[in-house]
Design a protein around this motif. Structure first.
Motif, PDB file in Angstrom:
ATOM      1  N   ARG A   1       2.551  -7.659   6.736  1.00 38.59           N
ATOM      2  CA  ARG A   1       3.219  -6.391   7.021  1.00 38.59           C
ATOM      3  C   ARG A   1       3.586  -5.667   5.722  1.00 38.59           C
ATOM      4  O   ARG A   1       3.504  -4.434   5.643  1.00 38.59           O
ATOM      5  CB  ARG A   1       4.463  -6.638   7.872  1.00 38.59           C
ATOM      6  CG  ARG A   1       5.169  -5.360   8.333  1.00 38.59           C
ATOM      7  CD  ARG A   1       4.205  -4.407   9.020  1.00 38.59           C
ATOM      8  NE  ARG A   1       3.660  -4.948  10.236  1.00 38.59           N
ATOM      9  CZ  ARG A   1       4.168  -4.709  11.438  1.00 38.59           C
ATOM     10  NH1 ARG A   1       5.226  -3.954  11.567  1.00 38.59           N
ATOM     11  NH2 ARG A   1       3.586  -5.225  12.506  1.00 38.59           N
ATOM     12  N   LEU A   2       3.971  -6.416   4.687  1.00 40.32           N
ATOM     13  CA  LEU A   2       4.274  -5.814   3.388  1.00 40.32           C
ATOM     14  C   LEU A   2       3.032  -5.152   2.794  1.00 40.32           C
ATOM     15  O   LEU A   2       3.090  -4.015   2.299  1.00 40.32           O
ATOM     16  CB  LEU A   2       4.808  -6.884   2.435  1.00 40.32           C
ATOM     17  CG  LEU A   2       5.066  -6.460   0.988  1.00 40.32           C
ATOM     18  CD1 LEU A   2       6.126  -5.378   0.933  1.00 40.32           C
ATOM     19  CD2 LEU A   2       5.480  -7.658   0.148  1.00 40.32           C
ATOM     20  N   VAL A   3       1.903  -5.846   2.850  1.00 37.52           N
ATOM     21  CA  VAL A   3       0.652  -5.281   2.343  1.00 37.52           C
ATOM     22  C   VAL A   3       0.264  -4.045   3.140  1.00 37.52           C
ATOM     23  O   VAL A   3      -0.190  -3.035   2.589  1.00 37.52           O
ATOM     24  CB  VAL A   3      -0.467  -6.343   2.397  1.00 37.52           C
ATOM     25  CG1 VAL A   3      -1.817  -5.726   2.059  1.00 37.52           C
ATOM     26  CG2 VAL A   3      -0.156  -7.486   1.441  1.00 37.52           C
ATOM     27  N   GLU A   4       0.461  -4.110   4.440  1.00 34.89           N
ATOM     28  CA  GLU A   4       0.134  -2.968   5.296  1.00 34.89           C
ATOM     29  C   GLU A   4       0.962  -1.746   4.916  1.00 34.89           C
ATOM     30  O   GLU A   4       0.431  -0.633   4.795  1.00 34.89           O
ATOM     31  CB  GLU A   4       0.388  -3.351   6.753  1.00 34.89           C
ATOM     32  CG  GLU A   4       0.162  -2.224   7.735  1.00 34.89           C
ATOM     33  CD  GLU A   4       0.597  -2.602   9.135  1.00 34.89           C
ATOM     34  OE1 GLU A   4       0.895  -1.687   9.919  1.00 34.89           O
ATOM     35  OE2 GLU A   4       0.652  -3.811   9.435  1.00 34.89           O
TER      36      GLU A   4
ATOM     37  N   GLY B   1       0.909   3.742   1.675  1.00 33.45           N
ATOM     38  CA  GLY B   1       1.422   4.690   0.706  1.00 33.45           C
ATOM     39  C   GLY B   1       2.889   4.581   0.400  1.00 33.45           C
ATOM     40  O   GLY B   1       3.415   5.382  -0.370  1.00 33.45           O
ATOM     41  N   TYR B   2       3.600   3.619   0.962  1.00 33.31           N
ATOM     42  CA  TYR B   2       5.020   3.487   0.678  1.00 33.31           C
ATOM     43  C   TYR B   2       5.229   2.890  -0.707  1.00 33.31           C
ATOM     44  O   TYR B   2       4.439   2.062  -1.173  1.00 33.31           O
ATOM     45  CB  TYR B   2       5.698   2.600   1.721  1.00 33.31           C
ATOM     46  CG  TYR B   2       5.893   3.279   3.050  1.00 33.31           C
ATOM     47  CD1 TYR B   2       6.934   4.177   3.246  1.00 33.31           C
ATOM     48  CD2 TYR B   2       5.026   3.027   4.107  1.00 33.31           C
ATOM     49  CE1 TYR B   2       7.110   4.808   4.467  1.00 33.31           C
ATOM     50  CE2 TYR B   2       5.189   3.650   5.330  1.00 33.31           C
ATOM     51  CZ  TYR B   2       6.236   4.544   5.504  1.00 33.31           C
ATOM     52  OH  TYR B   2       6.399   5.165   6.708  1.00 33.31           O
ATOM     53  N   ALA B   3       6.299   3.308  -1.350  1.00 35.16           N
ATOM     54  CA  ALA B   3       6.670   2.727  -2.635  1.00 35.16           C
ATOM     55  C   ALA B   3       7.037   1.261  -2.435  1.00 35.16           C
ATOM     56  O   ALA B   3       7.277   0.805  -1.317  1.00 35.16           O
ATOM     57  CB  ALA B   3       7.842   3.492  -3.238  1.00 35.16           C
ATOM     58  N   ALA B   4       7.102   0.514  -3.551  1.00 38.79           N
ATOM     59  CA  ALA B   4       7.304  -0.928  -3.455  1.00 38.79           C
ATOM     60  C   ALA B   4       8.606  -1.278  -2.745  1.00 38.79           C
ATOM     61  O   ALA B   4       8.646  -2.155  -1.883  1.00 38.79           O
ATOM     62  CB  ALA B   4       7.283  -1.543  -4.855  1.00 38.79           C
ATOM     63  N   ASP B   5       9.716  -0.581  -3.119  1.00 41.19           N
ATOM     64  CA  ASP B   5      10.992  -0.907  -2.484  1.00 41.19           C
ATOM     65  C   ASP B   5      11.000  -0.520  -1.013  1.00 41.19           C
ATOM     66  O   ASP B   5      11.513  -1.246  -0.160  1.00 41.19           O
ATOM     67  CB  ASP B   5      12.149  -0.239  -3.226  1.00 41.19           C
ATOM     68  CG  ASP B   5      11.972   1.264  -3.347  1.00 41.19           C
ATOM     69  OD1 ASP B   5      10.869   1.758  -3.038  1.00 41.19           O
ATOM     70  OD2 ASP B   5      12.935   1.948  -3.758  1.00 41.19           O
TER      71      ASP B   5
ATOM     72  N   GLY C   1      15.579   8.684  -0.878  1.00 36.30           N
ATOM     73  CA  GLY C   1      15.893   7.537  -1.719  1.00 36.30           C
ATOM     74  C   GLY C   1      14.901   6.409  -1.589  1.00 36.30           C
ATOM     75  O   GLY C   1      14.850   5.536  -2.434  1.00 36.30           O
ATOM     76  N   LEU C   2      14.106   6.399  -0.512  1.00 33.05           N
ATOM     77  CA  LEU C   2      13.190   5.287  -0.286  1.00 33.05           C
ATOM     78  C   LEU C   2      11.730   5.681  -0.335  1.00 33.05           C
ATOM     79  O   LEU C   2      10.862   4.849  -0.189  1.00 33.05           O
ATOM     80  CB  LEU C   2      13.475   4.650   1.079  1.00 33.05           C
ATOM     81  CG  LEU C   2      14.767   3.855   1.156  1.00 33.05           C
ATOM     82  CD1 LEU C   2      14.986   3.388   2.578  1.00 33.05           C
ATOM     83  CD2 LEU C   2      14.708   2.677   0.218  1.00 33.05           C
ATOM     84  N   MET C   3      11.425   6.966  -0.497  1.00 29.85           N
ATOM     85  CA  MET C   3      10.034   7.394  -0.481  1.00 29.85           C
ATOM     86  C   MET C   3       9.715   8.157  -1.752  1.00 29.85           C
ATOM     87  O   MET C   3      10.503   8.980  -2.205  1.00 29.85           O
ATOM     88  CB  MET C   3       9.754   8.291   0.730  1.00 29.85           C
ATOM     89  CG  MET C   3       9.935   7.583   2.070  1.00 29.85           C
ATOM     90  SD  MET C   3       9.509   8.643   3.440  1.00 29.85           S
ATOM     91  CE  MET C   3       9.810   7.548   4.810  1.00 29.85           C
TER      92      MET C   3
ATOM     93  N   TYR D   1      14.875  -6.575  -3.161  1.00 26.03           N
ATOM     94  CA  TYR D   1      13.937  -5.947  -4.088  1.00 26.03           C
ATOM     95  C   TYR D   1      14.664  -5.368  -5.298  1.00 26.03           C
ATOM     96  O   TYR D   1      14.193  -5.490  -6.429  1.00 26.03           O
ATOM     97  CB  TYR D   1      13.150  -4.846  -3.376  1.00 26.03           C
ATOM     98  CG  TYR D   1      12.178  -4.145  -4.295  1.00 26.03           C
ATOM     99  CD1 TYR D   1      10.913  -4.676  -4.528  1.00 26.03           C
ATOM    100  CD2 TYR D   1      12.536  -2.965  -4.949  1.00 26.03           C
ATOM    101  CE1 TYR D   1      10.024  -4.053  -5.381  1.00 26.03           C
ATOM    102  CE2 TYR D   1      11.654  -2.335  -5.807  1.00 26.03           C
ATOM    103  CZ  TYR D   1      10.396  -2.878  -6.019  1.00 26.03           C
ATOM    104  OH  TYR D   1       9.526  -2.260  -6.870  1.00 26.03           O
ATOM    105  N   ARG D   2      15.800  -4.739  -5.064  1.00 27.78           N
ATOM    106  CA  ARG D   2      16.504  -4.062  -6.154  1.00 27.78           C
ATOM    107  C   ARG D   2      17.326  -5.013  -7.022  1.00 27.78           C
ATOM    108  O   ARG D   2      17.681  -4.672  -8.148  1.00 27.78           O
ATOM    109  CB  ARG D   2      17.410  -2.976  -5.571  1.00 27.78           C
ATOM    110  CG  ARG D   2      16.615  -1.827  -4.963  1.00 27.78           C
ATOM    111  CD  ARG D   2      17.512  -0.782  -4.349  1.00 27.78           C
ATOM    112  NE  ARG D   2      16.731   0.379  -3.909  1.00 27.78           N
ATOM    113  CZ  ARG D   2      17.246   1.415  -3.243  1.00 27.78           C
ATOM    114  NH1 ARG D   2      18.540   1.433  -2.941  1.00 27.78           N
ATOM    115  NH2 ARG D   2      16.475   2.418  -2.880  1.00 27.78           N
TER     116      ARG D   2
END
Length: 560
Positions: free
Chosen positions: A497-500, A505-509, A115-117, A203-204
């Motif tokens: 940390r968000l940019v990292e 490769g993580y999705a935005a959420d 659900g998160l990737m 985010y959602r």
């Protein structure tokens, strides 16, 4: 493994990952606190210099000395603190070891992972030891075949680490199983974390969050627009200090204005002299303008004025040079007045204003504003230059100058921060968002201070605030710089940390949720510690520190 080379690699990579965050935070904090340098008052500017130098020194120490300390005390820092261990020990005494020691790695997390990737997200937590070693053992052909953007990002970011780990610590099956269990436990902790859930929810559901935040801040924005400042001396010194007690005794027993009058100065320079010689045209012109000034100022500040002493006004009646010469010859009282208000050379004269209130209190602010307006609106016609001195006029003049420059300080500080953040993150939206969030924190905190200090609803419980109706003028100046620094520090920490996470490769959420999870506990606990530190100032016997401590503690708790 725990070899010297592994320790060096770990400390080196830790320093690399933290260098960006430390550098950006140091620059922005230095700019925010260094903005005080713009103020023309030396004691405020010197504080700005000290803050700026301290920020630079802190960055240098963090990038040089701290990695060395981590390397020297590697054995101490390598163990993760388990805050839940005491609670599990207590549970084990009541429920038994079997239930309480059940590993979180047994919990199913695969469904939640999906659900998160997205497809480009690594299957294992980024930066985990298992992921790095899996990459290190992959062949070149396997890496080409994998071909995902996520893997390419990891390969570029961790190539040096892979090489070092492959050389010093070959992977065994026991280590693989241990690492897999650790990764599963880490994911379980992540999904159970409130910070992770908050980041994912924000985010959602962005619009409900934005509306709720703005609705909460709206009343405080209005309160901030009503902010008032003063130079009340008794807000800047300990209320029970010998100095304050002595000054209060003098003011109460001698009379408020009698103890410390205000003075209007007239410096004629080369325009003429203040004399009683009517035949001298220049002197007559100077005297005539002095009479006009006395009438003009008396009309502007009649309210609150107990006595108006001027050589150009006798018993409340303006007099020209002929009448003044007559009174000088016939009245001993007028001769005393003349000798006390006119220089022996005739080059300078004063008008003494005695008020019927405490000249060091907040009431003097309105009086001096009216008096200054009267001075600025008077045309001397070149007869003399007008000045203002005495009592609290110096404090008032400093306050006026600093508050006039306060908007300029805000604008320059935000402009420099905007440029720095835009260059570092190579984005225009990011600095806009950061300036808005910092402005929100500062505005809401100052508004909370207005609600607390400019209204008397809290005086029954907080008796030290009785009679306080405005800020000490230094509080908003210092609070703005400090609150900008604190808000930027937390913001940069979260954003880097968000940019990292996004670069890995993580999705935005997922990147948002993981960034909040990684930084949430640190930011919150740091905020609590700082709130306690700043909040302790509310117990001071200096009202100015009470106000500053309340605002900073409120801002830190709001920002965390």
């Amino acid at each position: 493994g725990d070899t010297p080379h592994v320790r060096f690699v770990v400390c080196r990579e830790t320093a690399k990952r933290c260098a960006h965050n430390i550098g950006v935070s140091g620059m922005t904090i230095g700019v925010a606190l260094g903005g005080l340098i713009l103020m023309p008052v030396k004691f405020i500017g010197s504080i700005g210099y000290i803050f700026f130098v301290a920020c630079v020194a802190a960055v240098v120490v963090s990038l040089t000395l701290m990695p060395s300390i981590l390397l020297v005390f590697y054995g101490f820092f390598r163990h993760e603190t388990d805050f839940a261990a005491p609670w599990r020990w207590i549970q084990s005494k009541f429920k038994g070891d079997r239930e309480t020691n059940r590993s979180e790695a047994d919990e199913p997390v695969t469904a939640r992972d999906r659900g998160l990737m997205n497809d480009s997200t690594p299957a294992k937590p980024v930066g985990s030891r298992a992921l790095l070693l899996d990459h290190a053992q992959s062949t070149g052909a396997e890496r080409v075949n994998m071909g995902s953007a996520s893997f390419m990002a990891h390969s570029a970011a961790y190539s040096d680490v892979e090489k070092d780990l492959k050389n010093v610590d070959p992977m065994g099956s026991a280590n693989v199983a241990e690492s897999a269990a650790f990764d599963a436990k880490l994911r379980a902790q992540q999904y159970d974390s409130w910070w992770f859930k908050i980041g994912l929810f924000s985010y959602r559901h962005p619009w409900p969050v934005i509306i709720a935040v703005l609705a909460f801040g709206a009343p405080f924005f209005w309160l901030t627009s009503q902010i008032e400042v003063n130079f009340d001396l008794f807000q800047q010194v300990p209320t029970d200090s010998p100095h304050a007690k002595t000054l209060k005794y003098i003011l109460n027993n001698i009379g408020h204005g009698q103890a410390a009058p205000f003075y209007i100065t007239m410096d004629t320079g080369r325009a003429g002299t203040i004399t009683l010689n009517a035949s001298n045209t220049a002197s007559a012109h100077v005297f005539e303008r002095a009479v006009a000034l006395s009438i003009h100022l008396n009309a502007h500040v009649s309210q609150g004025l107990e006595r108006f002493n001027s050589f150009a006004v006798v018993e409340g009646i303006p007099c020209d040079v002929f009448m003044a010469d007559f009174f000088y010859e016939k009245s001993a009282d007028y001769r005393v007045l003349w000798n006390n208000t006119v220089d022996a050379t005739g080059r300078a004269g004063i008008i003494r204003l005695t008020v019927d209130f405490d000249p060091f209190s907040a009431d003097a602010n309105a009086f001096l504003n009216k008096l200054n307006a009267g001075i600025q609106s008077f045309d001397t016609q070149g007869a003399f230059e007008i000045g203002l001195m005495g009592a609290s006029s110096t404090s008032w003049a400093i306050m006026q100058k600093v508050m006039d420059l306060f908007p300029l300080q805000i604008g320059i500080t935000f402009a420099i921060i905007f440029v720095l953040i835009a260059l570092v993150f190579r984005s225009v939206f990011v600095p806009f968002r950061m300036v808005l969030t910092v402005s929100y924190t500062v505005a809401v905190s100052l508004g909370a201070g207005v609600l607390m200090f400019q209204y008397d609803w809290s005086h029954a419980a907080w008796t030290e605030m009785k009679g306080v109706t405005s800020y000490a003028w230094t509080v908003p100046i210092f609070a703005f710089s400090l609150l900008c620094a604190l808000a930027l520090d937390y913001d940069v920490f979260l954003l880097t940390r968000l940019v990292e996470m996004h670069e890995h490769g993580y999705a935005a959420d997922a990147a948002m949720a993981k960034a909040v999870w990684r930084t949430g506990r640190i930011i919150s606990f740091a905020g609590i510690i700082m709130a306690v530190s700043f909040g302790s100032m509310v117990f001071s016997d200096i009202i100015m520190l009470n106000q500053f401590g309340f605002i900073c503690a409120f801002a830190v708790m709001l920002d965390t």
